[in-house]
Design a protein around this motif. Structure first.
Motif, PDB file in Angstrom:
ATOM      1  N   ARG A 107       4.495 102.442 -24.685  1.00  0.00           N
ATOM      2  CA  ARG A 107       3.849 102.124 -23.639  1.00  0.00           C
ATOM      3  C   ARG A 107       2.314 101.886 -24.130  1.00  0.00           C
ATOM      4  O   ARG A 107       1.660 100.912 -23.561  1.00  0.00           O
ATOM      5  CB  ARG A 107       4.007 102.970 -22.532  1.00  0.00           C
ATOM      6  CG  ARG A 107       3.702 102.591 -21.286  1.00  0.00           C
ATOM      7  CD  ARG A 107       3.850 103.507 -20.293  1.00  0.00           C
ATOM      8  NE  ARG A 107       3.165 103.219 -19.120  1.00  0.00           N
ATOM      9  CZ  ARG A 107       3.042 103.880 -17.982  1.00  0.00           C
ATOM     10  NH1 ARG A 107       3.155 105.163 -17.882  1.00  0.00           N
ATOM     11  NH2 ARG A 107       2.051 103.512 -17.210  1.00  0.00           N
ATOM     12  N   GLU A 108       1.690 102.794 -24.840  1.00  0.00           N
ATOM     13  CA  GLU A 108       0.207 102.653 -25.319  1.00  0.00           C
ATOM     14  C   GLU A 108       0.131 101.387 -25.971  1.00  0.00           C
ATOM     15  O   GLU A 108      -0.778 100.862 -26.038  1.00  0.00           O
ATOM     16  CB  GLU A 108      -0.170 103.813 -25.923  1.00  0.00           C
ATOM     17  CG  GLU A 108      -0.167 105.117 -25.472  1.00  0.00           C
ATOM     18  CD  GLU A 108      -1.227 105.213 -24.154  1.00  0.00           C
ATOM     19  OE1 GLU A 108      -2.066 104.398 -24.166  1.00  0.00           O
ATOM     20  OE2 GLU A 108      -1.198 106.169 -23.445  1.00  0.00           O
ATOM     21  N   LEU A 109       0.896 100.944 -26.734  1.00  0.00           N
ATOM     22  CA  LEU A 109       1.226  99.935 -27.711  1.00  0.00           C
ATOM     23  C   LEU A 109       1.261  98.754 -27.039  1.00  0.00           C
ATOM     24  O   LEU A 109       0.405  97.643 -27.228  1.00  0.00           O
ATOM     25  CB  LEU A 109       2.241  99.882 -28.733  1.00  0.00           C
ATOM     26  CG  LEU A 109       2.110  98.999 -29.970  1.00  0.00           C
ATOM     27  CD1 LEU A 109       1.100  99.739 -30.923  1.00  0.00           C
ATOM     28  CD2 LEU A 109       3.484  99.234 -30.972  1.00  0.00           C
ATOM     29  N   GLN A 110       2.121  98.688 -25.942  1.00  0.00           N
ATOM     30  CA  GLN A 110       2.239  97.492 -25.091  1.00  0.00           C
ATOM     31  C   GLN A 110       0.900  97.177 -24.181  1.00  0.00           C
ATOM     32  O   GLN A 110       0.586  96.104 -23.999  1.00  0.00           O
ATOM     33  CB  GLN A 110       3.312  97.337 -24.310  1.00  0.00           C
ATOM     34  CG  GLN A 110       4.696  97.645 -24.957  1.00  0.00           C
ATOM     35  CD  GLN A 110       5.973  97.860 -23.992  1.00  0.00           C
ATOM     36  OE1 GLN A 110       5.778  98.117 -23.123  1.00  0.00           O
ATOM     37  NE2 GLN A 110       7.017  97.356 -24.578  1.00  0.00           N
ATOM     38  N   ALA A 111       0.411  98.194 -23.763  1.00  0.00           N
ATOM     39  CA  ALA A 111      -0.922  98.310 -22.974  1.00  0.00           C
ATOM     40  C   ALA A 111      -2.181  97.610 -23.947  1.00  0.00           C
ATOM     41  O   ALA A 111      -2.956  96.801 -23.439  1.00  0.00           O
ATOM     42  CB  ALA A 111      -1.430  99.602 -22.611  1.00  0.00           C
ATOM     43  N   GLY A 112      -2.018  97.881 -25.107  1.00  0.00           N
ATOM     44  CA  GLY A 112      -3.234  97.277 -26.208  1.00  0.00           C
ATOM     45  C   GLY A 112      -2.702  95.814 -26.326  1.00  0.00           C
ATOM     46  O   GLY A 112      -3.559  95.107 -26.540  1.00  0.00           O
ATOM     47  N   LEU A 113      -1.441  95.617 -26.272  1.00  0.00           N
ATOM     48  CA  LEU A 113      -1.190  94.117 -26.588  1.00  0.00           C
ATOM     49  C   LEU A 113      -1.567  93.212 -25.470  1.00  0.00           C
ATOM     50  O   LEU A 113      -2.108  91.899 -25.724  1.00  0.00           O
ATOM     51  CB  LEU A 113       0.459  93.941 -26.777  1.00  0.00           C
ATOM     52  CG  LEU A 113       0.909  94.109 -28.113  1.00  0.00           C
ATOM     53  CD1 LEU A 113       2.613  94.294 -27.956  1.00  0.00           C
ATOM     54  CD2 LEU A 113       0.309  93.377 -29.287  1.00  0.00           C
ATOM     55  N   ALA A 114      -1.832  93.738 -24.300  1.00  0.00           N
ATOM     56  CA  ALA A 114      -2.572  93.071 -23.156  1.00  0.00           C
ATOM     57  C   ALA A 114      -3.831  92.411 -23.438  1.00  0.00           C
ATOM     58  O   ALA A 114      -4.236  91.461 -23.224  1.00  0.00           O
ATOM     59  CB  ALA A 114      -2.420  93.556 -21.934  1.00  0.00           C
ATOM     60  N   GLU A 168      -1.973  97.726 -18.992  1.00  0.00           N
ATOM     61  CA  GLU A 168      -1.090  97.211 -18.226  1.00  0.00           C
ATOM     62  C   GLU A 168      -1.623  96.761 -16.709  1.00  0.00           C
ATOM     63  O   GLU A 168      -1.207  95.357 -16.266  1.00  0.00           O
ATOM     64  CB  GLU A 168      -0.286  98.404 -17.825  1.00  0.00           C
ATOM     65  CG  GLU A 168       0.681  98.998 -18.788  1.00  0.00           C
ATOM     66  CD  GLU A 168       1.503 100.262 -18.509  1.00  0.00           C
ATOM     67  OE1 GLU A 168       2.418 100.594 -19.133  1.00  0.00           O
ATOM     68  OE2 GLU A 168       1.151 100.831 -17.475  1.00  0.00           O
ATOM     69  N   ALA A 169      -2.587  97.272 -16.397  1.00  0.00           N
ATOM     70  CA  ALA A 169      -3.405  96.464 -14.972  1.00  0.00           C
ATOM     71  C   ALA A 169      -4.022  95.467 -15.487  1.00  0.00           C
ATOM     72  O   ALA A 169      -4.076  94.283 -14.728  1.00  0.00           O
ATOM     73  CB  ALA A 169      -4.574  97.635 -14.722  1.00  0.00           C
ATOM     74  N   VAL A 170      -4.556  95.273 -16.609  1.00  0.00           N
ATOM     75  CA  VAL A 170      -5.068  94.056 -17.389  1.00  0.00           C
ATOM     76  C   VAL A 170      -4.161  92.859 -17.281  1.00  0.00           C
ATOM     77  O   VAL A 170      -4.489  91.648 -17.229  1.00  0.00           O
ATOM     78  CB  VAL A 170      -5.873  94.417 -18.634  1.00  0.00           C
ATOM     79  CG1 VAL A 170      -6.392  92.794 -19.169  1.00  0.00           C
ATOM     80  CG2 VAL A 170      -7.108  95.092 -18.436  1.00  0.00           C
TER      81      VAL A 170
END
Ligand code: NAD
Ligand code: ZN
Length: 367
Positions: free
Chosen positions: A175-182, A259-261
């Protein structure tokens, strides 16, 4: 091993961001190359210290890591004081070099402690989250939170060196990785559309290195032109106006920042589309890249008026409200004034998109 180097021009002198795989085992060499002394302190947290800090310290002759409590709620004055006291106990002085190993919370906090300890000592950032690699550790902003808001106290204090070891991403929760991908999608849209293609491929070590390097280059290009955020640096706020409001309106509990981004990028795309600032094709490409990042926490139950109230308190506002960054076909346009009704409509479209099953369809209601 191939290593990528990006030089950041800063008013306090240039420094390098080094990106590669397995670099934590080679820190001694990298410090020597940068002309830095042996570090006097390595600061991490209770999660990252055991995973990466102890081995890095052993391999490179660094002191064992000081392990702070883990979490955004510990990015506070108290920890700055605790770290400073420890540095005094350990005999650090103005010439001492300190190292931060961790995500954005650790790099912001240790960078800030370095900025104020004895009126400023040099520091090195070893970011271990994707977000910290492409964003928090680059650009020189440091700080801590207050009860009344995030990052309300801080200093501009660039590190002397940033070493992003993409091998550390292997242990990062998905989940942290995906948030960084945003944030990577954001950077890509601001300055390197070709980077979006990397999101189509399964990640390999080389893939991660390329992705981080290219996203860092975008931030560095923007920041070097505008270190103190008076103009072009605002481009990096793409997706952040709505993103920050969503985080605040949900008590900072539902969404990771990225995720918010991601939702914020979809909102900005939808606004651009309504205004004719972006072609449907480019808007679909951006929305598709966001969808590819992964599932997002839903906002079908979003309190639209609550989000609007938070937007009215945006930190980057002036008398006319926040100045929006909106996507265009080949980048962004800055300083856009958006009427309350347009925002309300865009938020309702996001809510419907979420109710209909996810970010992939967020751009559809316009089309
Ligand atoms: N200074 C800036 O310009 C700037 C820019 C963007 C964000 N920030 C700040 O960054 C912070 C968010 O950073 P973040 O998203 O990295 O959050 P974080 O630092 O809280 O890290 C997220 C979680 O991952 C853990 N973790 C870190 N690296 C790991 C690894 N390699 N393996 C396993 N777990 C690991 C952390 O311990 C934490 O639990 C916020 O405080 C934000 O204000 C600063
Ligand atoms: Zn961000």
């Amino acid at each position: 091993v191939r290593v990528d180097r990006i030089t950041v021009a800063s008013e306090r002198g240039p420094y390098q961001v080094v990106v590669g795989h397995g670099l934590l085992a080679r820190l001694g060499e990298l410090f020597d190359l940068a002309g830095l002394p042996r570090p006097s302190s390595l600061v991490s947290n209770r999660t990252v210290g055991p995973l990466h800090g102890r081995s890095a310290a052993d391999a490179s002759g660094l002191p064992p890591p000081l392990e702070l409590p883990d979490g955004e709620r510990f990015k506070r004055w108290e920890q700055v004081e605790a770290v400073s006291n420890r540095w005094l106990d350990d005999g650090l002085h103005r010439g001492s070099l300190v190292v931060a190993l961790g995500g954005g919370v650790v790099t912001d906090l240790v960078g800030f402690a370095a900025a104020v300890f004895e009126r400023g000592i040099p520091w090195v950032a070893l970011p271990t989250t994707l977000l910290a690699m492409v964003d928090a550790a680059v650009g020189g902003k440091t700080g801590v939170n207050l009860d009344r808001g995030k990052n309300l106290v801080g200093a501009f204090w660039p590190p002397r060196l940033v070493v992003a070891d993409v091998a550390t991403l292997d242990t990062l929760p998905r989940r942290e990785l995906q948030a960084g991908l945003a944030e990577v999608v954001k950077a890509a849209w601001v300055g390197d559309h070709g980077l979006l293609e990397l999101l189509h491929r399964p990640p390999s070590p080389e893939g991660w290195q390329q992705l981080v390097t290219r996203a860092v280059r975008v931030k560095v290009a923007v920041v070097s032109a505008d270190e103190r955020e008076t103009g072009p640096r605002q481009a990096l706020n793409l997706g952040h106006t709505v993103g920050h409001a969503l985080e605040a309106a949900t008590g900072f509990e539902r969404f990771l920042h990225g995720e918010a981004v991601a939702w914020g990028l979809l909102a900005a795309t939808s606004l651009s589309r309504r205004r004719g600032l972006i072609s449907p094709r480019a808007a679909d490409r951006l929305a598709d890249a966001v969808a590819r990042v992964g599932p997002l926490p839903p906002l079908h139950d979003l309190q639209v008026e609550g989000v609007l109230a938070h937007l009215a308190h945006d930190k980057k506002r002036d008398r006319q409200g926040p100045a929006w960054v909106l996507p265009t076909d080949d980048g962004v346009v800055l300083g856009q004034r958006v009427a309350q009704d347009e925002i309300r409509d865009a938020l309702h479209r996001l809510r419907e998109a979420s109710a209909a099953g996810g970010p992939a369809v967020a751009a559809a209601p316009d089309g």
